[in-house]
Structure formats: structure tokens, C-alpha cells
Design a protein around this motif. Structure first.
Motif, PDB file in Angstrom:
ATOM      1  N   TYR A 139       0.802  -1.220   0.000  1.00 45.03           N
ATOM      2  CA  TYR A 139       0.000   0.000   0.000  1.00 45.03           C
ATOM      3  C   TYR A 139       0.838   1.274   0.000  1.00 45.03           C
ATOM      4  N   LEU A 140       2.141   1.122   0.164  1.00 49.79           N
ATOM      5  CA  LEU A 140       3.018   2.281   0.227  1.00 49.79           C
ATOM      6  C   LEU A 140       4.064   2.216  -0.885  1.00 49.79           C
ATOM      7  N   PRO A 141       4.488   3.371  -1.418  1.00 53.59           N
ATOM      8  CA  PRO A 141       5.517   3.361  -2.462  1.00 53.59           C
ATOM      9  C   PRO A 141       6.847   2.843  -1.924  1.00 53.59           C
ATOM     10  N   ARG A 142       7.613   2.212  -2.811  1.00 55.55           N
ATOM     11  CA  ARG A 142       8.947   1.684  -2.487  1.00 55.55           C
ATOM     12  C   ARG A 142       8.917   0.638  -1.378  1.00 55.55           C
ATOM     13  N   HIS A 143       7.827  -0.083  -1.295  1.00 52.38           N
ATOM     14  CA  HIS A 143       7.701  -1.138  -0.287  1.00 52.38           C
ATOM     15  C   HIS A 143       7.565  -2.520  -0.915  1.00 52.38           C
ATOM     16  N   ARG A 144       7.699  -2.613  -2.221  1.00 50.61           N
ATOM     17  CA  ARG A 144       7.723  -3.918  -2.896  1.00 50.61           C
ATOM     18  C   ARG A 144       9.000  -3.996  -3.725  1.00 50.61           C
ATOM     19  N   LEU A 145       9.771  -5.042  -3.499  1.00 44.70           N
ATOM     20  CA  LEU A 145      10.991  -5.260  -4.262  1.00 44.70           C
ATOM     21  C   LEU A 145      10.981  -6.688  -4.783  1.00 44.70           C
ATOM     22  N   ASP A 146      11.227  -6.845  -6.100  1.00 49.75           N
ATOM     23  CA  ASP A 146      11.316  -8.207  -6.619  1.00 49.75           C
ATOM     24  C   ASP A 146      12.355  -8.287  -7.736  1.00 49.75           C
ATOM     25  N   ALA A 147      12.380  -9.414  -8.401  1.00 46.71           N
ATOM     26  CA  ALA A 147      13.475  -9.712  -9.324  1.00 46.71           C
ATOM     27  C   ALA A 147      13.387  -8.959 -10.646  1.00 46.71           C
ATOM     28  N   GLY A 148      12.327  -8.205 -10.866  1.00 48.99           N
ATOM     29  CA  GLY A 148      12.256  -7.369 -12.057  1.00 48.99           C
ATOM     30  C   GLY A 148      11.723  -8.074 -13.291  1.00 48.99           C
ATOM     31  N   THR A 149      11.670  -7.335 -14.399  1.00 53.70           N
ATOM     32  CA  THR A 149      11.048  -7.802 -15.634  1.00 53.70           C
ATOM     33  C   THR A 149      11.668  -9.086 -16.157  1.00 53.70           C
ATOM     34  N   PHE A 150      12.975  -9.209 -16.107  1.00 50.52           N
ATOM     35  CA  PHE A 150      13.640 -10.393 -16.649  1.00 50.52           C
ATOM     36  C   PHE A 150      13.864 -11.479 -15.599  1.00 50.52           C
ATOM     37  N   GLY A 151      13.301 -11.318 -14.404  1.00 52.27           N
ATOM     38  CA  GLY A 151      13.392 -12.359 -13.392  1.00 52.27           C
ATOM     39  C   GLY A 151      14.801 -12.673 -12.942  1.00 52.27           C
ATOM     40  N   THR A 152      15.620 -11.644 -12.714  1.00 51.02           N
ATOM     41  CA  THR A 152      16.993 -11.857 -12.271  1.00 51.02           C
ATOM     42  C   THR A 152      17.002 -12.535 -10.913  1.00 51.02           C
ATOM     43  N   MET A 153      17.576 -13.745 -10.857  1.00 47.33           N
ATOM     44  CA  MET A 153      17.554 -14.517  -9.623  1.00 47.33           C
ATOM     45  C   MET A 153      18.769 -14.214  -8.736  1.00 47.33           C
ATOM     46  N   GLY A 154      18.579 -14.365  -7.431  1.00 53.31           N
ATOM     47  CA  GLY A 154      19.658 -14.182  -6.472  1.00 53.31           C
ATOM     48  C   GLY A 154      19.617 -12.865  -5.729  1.00 53.31           C
ATOM     49  N   VAL A 155      18.616 -12.026  -6.049  1.00 52.16           N
ATOM     50  CA  VAL A 155      18.566 -10.688  -5.444  1.00 52.16           C
ATOM     51  C   VAL A 155      17.672 -10.617  -4.213  1.00 52.16           C
ATOM     52  N   GLY A 156      16.837 -11.633  -3.989  1.00 54.73           N
ATOM     53  CA  GLY A 156      15.806 -11.550  -2.959  1.00 54.73           C
ATOM     54  C   GLY A 156      16.323 -11.307  -1.560  1.00 54.73           C
ATOM     55  N   LEU A 157      17.263 -12.133  -1.107  1.00 57.85           N
ATOM     56  CA  LEU A 157      17.750 -11.982   0.260  1.00 57.85           C
ATOM     57  C   LEU A 157      18.559 -10.705   0.429  1.00 57.85           C
ATOM     58  N   GLY A 158      19.267 -10.277  -0.616  1.00 57.90           N
ATOM     59  CA  GLY A 158      19.976  -9.002  -0.570  1.00 57.90           C
ATOM     60  C   GLY A 158      19.015  -7.844  -0.417  1.00 57.90           C
ATOM     61  N   PHE A 159      17.911  -7.869  -1.175  1.00 62.49           N
ATOM     62  CA  PHE A 159      16.881  -6.843  -1.042  1.00 62.49           C
ATOM     63  C   PHE A 159      16.309  -6.840   0.386  1.00 62.49           C
ATOM     64  N   ALA A 160      16.061  -8.030   0.913  1.00 59.20           N
ATOM     65  CA  ALA A 160      15.471  -8.139   2.249  1.00 59.20           C
ATOM     66  C   ALA A 160      16.411  -7.574   3.313  1.00 59.20           C
ATOM     67  N   ILE A 161      17.709  -7.870   3.191  1.00 54.05           N
ATOM     68  CA  ILE A 161      18.696  -7.360   4.145  1.00 54.05           C
ATOM     69  C   ILE A 161      18.756  -5.841   4.089  1.00 54.05           C
ATOM     70  N   ALA A 162      18.793  -5.288   2.869  1.00 56.10           N
ATOM     71  CA  ALA A 162      18.832  -3.831   2.716  1.00 56.10           C
ATOM     72  C   ALA A 162      17.571  -3.189   3.300  1.00 56.10           C
ATOM     73  N   SER A 163      16.409  -3.801   3.027  1.00 55.12           N
ATOM     74  CA  SER A 163      15.144  -3.265   3.550  1.00 55.12           C
ATOM     75  C   SER A 163      15.126  -3.281   5.074  1.00 55.12           C
ATOM     76  N   ALA A 164      15.626  -4.387   5.663  1.00 52.66           N
ATOM     77  CA  ALA A 164      15.628  -4.505   7.124  1.00 52.66           C
ATOM     78  C   ALA A 164      16.538  -3.473   7.771  1.00 52.66           C
ATOM     79  N   LEU A 165      17.676  -3.194   7.119  1.00 49.54           N
ATOM     80  CA  LEU A 165      18.595  -2.190   7.660  1.00 49.54           C
ATOM     81  C   LEU A 165      17.983  -0.791   7.593  1.00 49.54           C
ATOM     82  N   VAL A 166      17.290  -0.498   6.492  1.00 47.18           N
ATOM     83  CA  VAL A 166      16.610   0.796   6.357  1.00 47.18           C
ATOM     84  C   VAL A 166      15.506   0.916   7.404  1.00 47.18           C
ATOM     85  N   ALA A 167      14.722  -0.158   7.557  1.00 51.20           N
ATOM     86  CA  ALA A 167      13.636  -0.135   8.535  1.00 51.20           C
ATOM     87  C   ALA A 167      14.173   0.045   9.958  1.00 51.20           C
TER      88      ALA A 167
END
Length: 340
Positions: free
Chosen positions: A174-202
Motif C-alpha cells: 500500500y506504500l511506495p517503495r515497499h515492494r521489491l522483486d526480481a524485475g522484468t527479466f526475473g533476475t535470480m539471487g537478489v531476494g535476500l539481498g533486497f530483504a537485508i537492505a530493507s531490514a537495515l533501512v527499517a
């Protein structure tokens, strides 16, 4: 021309051979006995053809690729307009132009009417699938129960094939910049990195804000050892691994065991299959976090509720689903097909 080729053409017809089989046969003639690869289009077809000619296939989990080129524009579907340039510069230019000439697509147009009708029918079909009582669960049942408990302000990270695609339509943010995923081409391996970055920001800006990382079992394999990083920094991330024993599809334990009676896994196992019933939750437990293994909606609800309530340490919920579970049928072939 050989006599066999002449014989094949004698009646005016030619035997058609797939490109995958040509590649496999060429590798075999060069004495290639082992093939290592990442399953996906067109690797799956080549891997199957390689197994047919006796090459042993080992399905790997990791790949890297970076593409910044004009040739990618319109790869899946022909666009009406293409923009080539740095995304920050192009976006700034577009916003500046919209400030000068405000414009909005007419809300009562035919296009909007068709879109709303399609959204309504999709929602009805998704709910029908979500309310199925059969076990193992399907994707929609899993996501329905996750969505019921998601905090409104949480970060949602999603990675995988069907896991990410279906999650985009069911898991709401429901909020901007609160969904992160692998993108249009489905680049794999980014999920846990995104989660770590999000947790540090939070942690820095909004303590108590939660991060939910939804991974397919194959996607989790690309960067699963980042669980150690999560535990090392004690980031209360909730990892949900949607486990269907494979890439797109897999086998149940009994089918896997039966298949191995016919030969070594490198010769008989379909390239998209992973080891069935893998207990990924033990990876989290090994580093000091909490792990849950769930097979029913009730177990999923309970484990997610406990994970959301405990913000002192990370957790991983390993969710078993039907190995042959798929997304609903797609209306547009280019959603699952590449022109490359």
C-alpha cells in the motif's frame, strides 16, 4: 550428400529436428559427457535433449547477467513507444513535461472499462483457487493466508518464477517503495539481498517495521547462505520459502524414488526437478534463527503469526505445496515466452 539423407528426401519430405537436439548431438560428437546449467528457456529443452543422447545433466542454482542495450527494447512484445536512456534522466524529463502539460488517461474510456472487468474476473478466479481445501496446498491458498496477516506497512520482497508472478497479483502493498522483486527479466539471487537492505533501512528509520521475503525454493538456492548474514546482524526478517520441489514444477518424494530405480539422477531426473522435501528451515536454525516446516493452512497461519509476533530474531517458514502446482492460464503468450 549421404545415402541416408537421400533416402529421407526421396519422397519430397525432410525430417524436422529441433535446434535443441542439434546442439545436444553436436556436444555428444565432441565427447561432452557432462552438462552443467541453469534451467530456463531455452536451457530446459537443450538439457532434455542432452539426456536423450546420453549426456549427464547437473542442474545448478546460480547465474549472473547484466544487459543494457537497445536490442532488448521490445524483446517480448512490440511496444508503441520505446525510450532508451538512463532511467533517472528519462524519468526526470517525463515528470518535467507532465508538469508543463498535465494529462490523465480518461477514467471512463473503453480501455479502463475492459481493464476493470479483467481485474474483477482475475480476482474471482484467484479466490476460487485460494479457497481450495486439497493438500498439498497450491500457490493461491498459500498467498491468501499470507496476505491475511501481512502488516499494511511492511516491505514485501518476492523472488522466483511462479512464486513471484503469482505473488505480485495476490500480495498487496500500500506504500511506495515497499515492494521489491526480481524485475522484468526475473533476475535470480537478489531476494535476500533486497530483504537485508530493507531490514537495515527499517531498523534505522522506522524500528518495528517488518520485512517479509517470499522465495521460491529454486530462488532461495541462489543466495540462501545469506541467511548467515541475516542472523549475524540479527535482522528480524521473515523468510517464506514456497517449496514445490523444483523449478516451475517438481516431483513428490515417492515419484522421485521410483524414478531413481531407472538410473542415475544425472540421466533420468528432469532438469527442473530439485531434491524433494528439502528442509530449508534447518538453514535458518543452524545459524540461530527460528525455522518452521508447514504443510497445511493451519500450520502456515500459526507459524506466520508467531514469526510476526517475535521481532527479536529472523525466521524461515518452509511451505510445502503441490509439486505440480501452476499459475492460472495466461491470456498472452509473451508473458511466459521470449523471442530471443
Amino acid at each position: 550428400m549421404s545415402e541416408s539423407n537421400l533416402a529421407e528426401r526421396s519422397d519430397g519430405r525432410e525430417r524436422l529436428v529441433s535446434g535443441a537436439k542439434v546442439v545436444a548431438q553436436a556436444l555428444k560428437t565432441q565427447d561432452v559427457n557432462y552438462m552443467f546449467g541453469i534451467v530456463g528457456i531455452p536451457v530446459t529443452e537443450i538439457a532434455l535433449a542432452a539426456q536423450e543422447v546420453g549426456i549427464r545433466y547437473i542442474g545448478m542454482r546460480n547465474e549472473q547477467a547484466v544487459d543494457i542495450c537497445a536490442e532488448e527494447l521490445g524483446n517480448n512484445v512490440r511496444p508503441a513507444v520505446t525510450l532508451l536512456g538512463d532511467i533517472n534522466a528519462v524519468t526526470k524529463q517525463l515528470l518535467e513535461q507532465f508538469d508543463k502539460t498535465p494529462w490523465q488517461y480518461p477514467p471512463e474510456s473503453k480501455w479502463w472499462k475492459i481493464l476493470r472487468e479483467k481485474m474483477k474476473s482475475n480476482e474471482a478466479l484467484s479466490k476460487e483457487l485460494a479457497f481450495q481445501k486439497s493438500l498439498p496446498m497450491n500457490y493461491y491458498t498459500v498467498f491468501y493466508h499470507i496476505q491475511e496477516q501481512l502488516p499494511r506497512d511492511c516491505f514485501v520482497v518476492s523472488e522466483g518464477a511462479n512464486t513471484m508472478d503469482i505473488g505480485r497479483t495476490v500480495l498487496q502493498n500500500y506504500l511506495p517503495r515497499h515492494r521489491l522483486d526480481a524485475g522484468t527479466f526475473g533476475t535470480m539471487g537478489v531476494g535476500l539481498g533486497f530483504a537485508i537492505a530493507s531490514a537495515l533501512v527499517a531498523k534505522d528509520r522506522n524500528p518495528g517495521q517488518q520485512v517479509i521475503c517470499v522465495e521460491g525454493d529454486s530462488a532461495f538456492g541462489f543466495s540462501g547462505m545469506e541467511v548467515e548474514t541475516i542472523c549475524r546482524y540479527n535482522l528480524p526478517i521473515i523468510l517464506l520459502v514456497v517449496n514445490n520441489n523444483g523449478i516451475y514444477q517438481g516431483f513428490d518424494t515417492d515419484t522421485w524414488k521410483e524414478m531413481l530405480k531407472f538410473g542415475d539422477a544425472t540421466t533420468v531426473a528432469p532438469p527442473m526437478c530439485l531434491l524433494p522435501h528439502s528442509h530449508y528451515e534447518h538453514v535458518m536454525i543452524a545459524f540461530g534463527g527460528k525455522g518452521y516446516f508447514v504443510q497445511t493452512p493451519e500450520e502456515l497461519q500459526k507459524s506466520l503469526r508467531q514469526s510476526l509476533a517475535d521481532t527479536t530474531k529472523p525466521s524461515l517458514i518452509n511451505i510445502m505445496i503441490e509439486p505440480q502446482a501452476m499459475r492460472k492460464a495466461q491470456d498472452f503468450h509473451w508473458l511466459t515466452h521470449s523471442n530471443m
